[in-house]
Design a protein around this motif. Structure first.
Motif, PDB file in Angstrom:
ATOM      1  N   ALA A   1       0.879  -1.299   0.011  1.00 57.66           N
ATOM      2  CA  ALA A   1      -0.103   0.136   0.157  1.00 57.66           C
ATOM      3  C   ALA A   1       0.838   1.283   0.053  1.00 57.66           C
ATOM      4  O   ALA A   1       0.364   2.134  -0.679  1.00 57.66           O
ATOM      5  N   SER A   2       1.944   1.245   0.623  1.00 62.01           N
ATOM      6  CA  SER A   2       2.909   2.258   0.761  1.00 62.01           C
ATOM      7  C   SER A   2       3.672   2.624  -0.673  1.00 62.01           C
ATOM      8  O   SER A   2       3.854   3.807  -0.946  1.00 62.01           O
ATOM      9  N   VAL A   3       3.615   1.683  -1.681  1.00 65.04           N
ATOM     10  CA  VAL A   3       4.388   1.917  -2.865  1.00 65.04           C
ATOM     11  C   VAL A   3       3.609   2.040  -3.885  1.00 65.04           C
ATOM     12  O   VAL A   3       3.840   2.439  -5.086  1.00 65.04           O
ATOM     13  N   ALA A   4       2.326   1.451  -3.714  1.00 62.86           N
ATOM     14  CA  ALA A   4       1.217   1.413  -4.976  1.00 62.86           C
ATOM     15  C   ALA A   4       0.768   2.814  -5.235  1.00 62.86           C
ATOM     16  O   ALA A   4       0.739   3.766  -4.562  1.00 62.86           O
ATOM     17  N   LEU A   5       0.535   2.842  -6.700  1.00 67.16           N
ATOM     18  CA  LEU A   5      -0.265   3.961  -6.946  1.00 67.16           C
ATOM     19  C   LEU A   5      -1.727   4.313  -6.228  1.00 67.16           C
ATOM     20  O   LEU A   5      -2.215   3.496  -6.017  1.00 67.16           O
ATOM     21  N   SER A   6      -2.073   5.505  -6.276  1.00 68.37           N
ATOM     22  CA  SER A   6      -3.375   5.811  -5.836  1.00 68.37           C
ATOM     23  C   SER A   6      -4.468   5.220  -6.636  1.00 68.37           C
ATOM     24  O   SER A   6      -4.292   5.021  -7.930  1.00 68.37           O
ATOM     25  N   GLU A   7      -5.717   5.253  -6.328  1.00 69.19           N
ATOM     26  CA  GLU A   7      -6.721   4.648  -7.280  1.00 69.19           C
ATOM     27  C   GLU A   7      -6.838   5.425  -8.552  1.00 69.19           C
ATOM     28  O   GLU A   7      -7.050   4.986  -9.537  1.00 69.19           O
TER      29      GLU A   7
END
Length: 287
Positions: free
Chosen positions: A262-268
């Motif tokens: 979650a800390s590295v994934a792109l936002s929605e």
């Protein structure tokens, strides 16, 4: 009478009773003497092959000095379930047990999270894409088996599309680009992802190549939250089939992986733009 094929939930109840016994430092014979069971009954109970009453559960918990009341109550709820058999039971005898247990896991979860690196998660697969994925199995299954697996997978999706279970999907760029039957099928799948990303109960976040390293294992996995954290379950797809993890150490590890992802994934919103850009590339390849 012993159950020949205990369900996933029945086995989990037994596993928690075994964990309760072991934490008290008891062997099976010791517990049996304390609660009026013989060692064989204790073994069958802990493997899910025989059921117990709520009264017996509370007796066992007291004997094992378990003071985790939320856990005891959650286990009592499993015992007292009077629901009709899950829809997946209609497929028992025609599909492998691994398929049924994934559906059972999803059907009882309070919340679901997935991380996939090789393909779009099953709960978000379009029918044509799911069929292509199953067709690529080795050795190749017969056509009727591909159709059966596809229909089952699409039916599984009701658990999140109904809005009853919130769902977070972290999808690696490798999965977003993997082609199982050419750019046309992938384009249709990316279209479906974009549509699902607008669903209020579904969160889709992309994990691009340029984050530098994988935040977790290279296998695809699902994390299913239970009524309390102790009853969470992680399910991982491996080359040898589906693997289930429910020990406290494993669950803590999977939670940390999801936190890091979650800390590295792109936002929605960024993920939607990212998926659109890949879709545009696929459309250009189709000419």
């Amino acid at each position: 009478m012993a159950r020949p094929n205990p369900t996933l939930r029945q086995r989990r109840l037994g596993a928690e009773l075994r964990r309760m016994r072991e934490q008290a430092g008891f062997g099976g014979s010791q517990l049996g003497r304390a609660v009026g069971m013989n060692p064989a009954q204790v073994t069958q109970m802990e493997s899910g092959k025989i059921g117990i009453s709520v009264e017996r559960l509370r007796t066992i918990a007291s004997a094992c000095m378990c003071v985790n009341q939320p856990l005891i109550d959650a286990l009592a709820d499993i015992i007292t379930e009077r629901e009709k058999p899950g829809w997946w039971e209609e497929y028992r005898g025609t599909l492998a047990t691994d398929f049924l247990e994934v559906a059972e896991l999803e059907g009882h979860a309070r919340r679901l999270s997935t991380y996939t690196i090789t393909f779009v998660p099953g709960l978000l697969q379009a029918s044509v894409y799911a069929s292509a994925v199953f067709s690529q199995a080795f050795p190749p299954p017969p056509r009727h088996e591909v159709d059966l697996r596809t229909a089952f997978r699409i039916q599984r999706q009701r658990v999140v599309r109904s809005g009853g279970t919130s769902y977070s999907a972290f999808i690696h760029e490798a999965a977003l680009r993997m082609q199982f039957s050419g750019p046309k099928v992938l384009t249709e799948q990316l279209d479906a992802l974009l549509e699902d990303s607008e669903h209020p109960g579904i969160s889709i976040r992309a994990v691009p190549f340029d984050i530098g390293s994988l935040p977790g294992p290279s296998e695809n996995f699902t994390y299913a939250e239970g009524p309390i954290p102790e009853l969470d379950v992680a399910q991982m797809d491996t080359g040898h089939g589906s693997q289930l993890y429910d020990s406290p150490a494993h669950l803590a590890s999977f939670r940390e992986i999801l936190t890091r992802t979650a800390s590295v994934a792109l936002s929605e919103d960024e993920s939607r733009d990212f998926i659109r850009s890949i879709k545009k590339e696929m459309e250009s390849k189709r000419g």
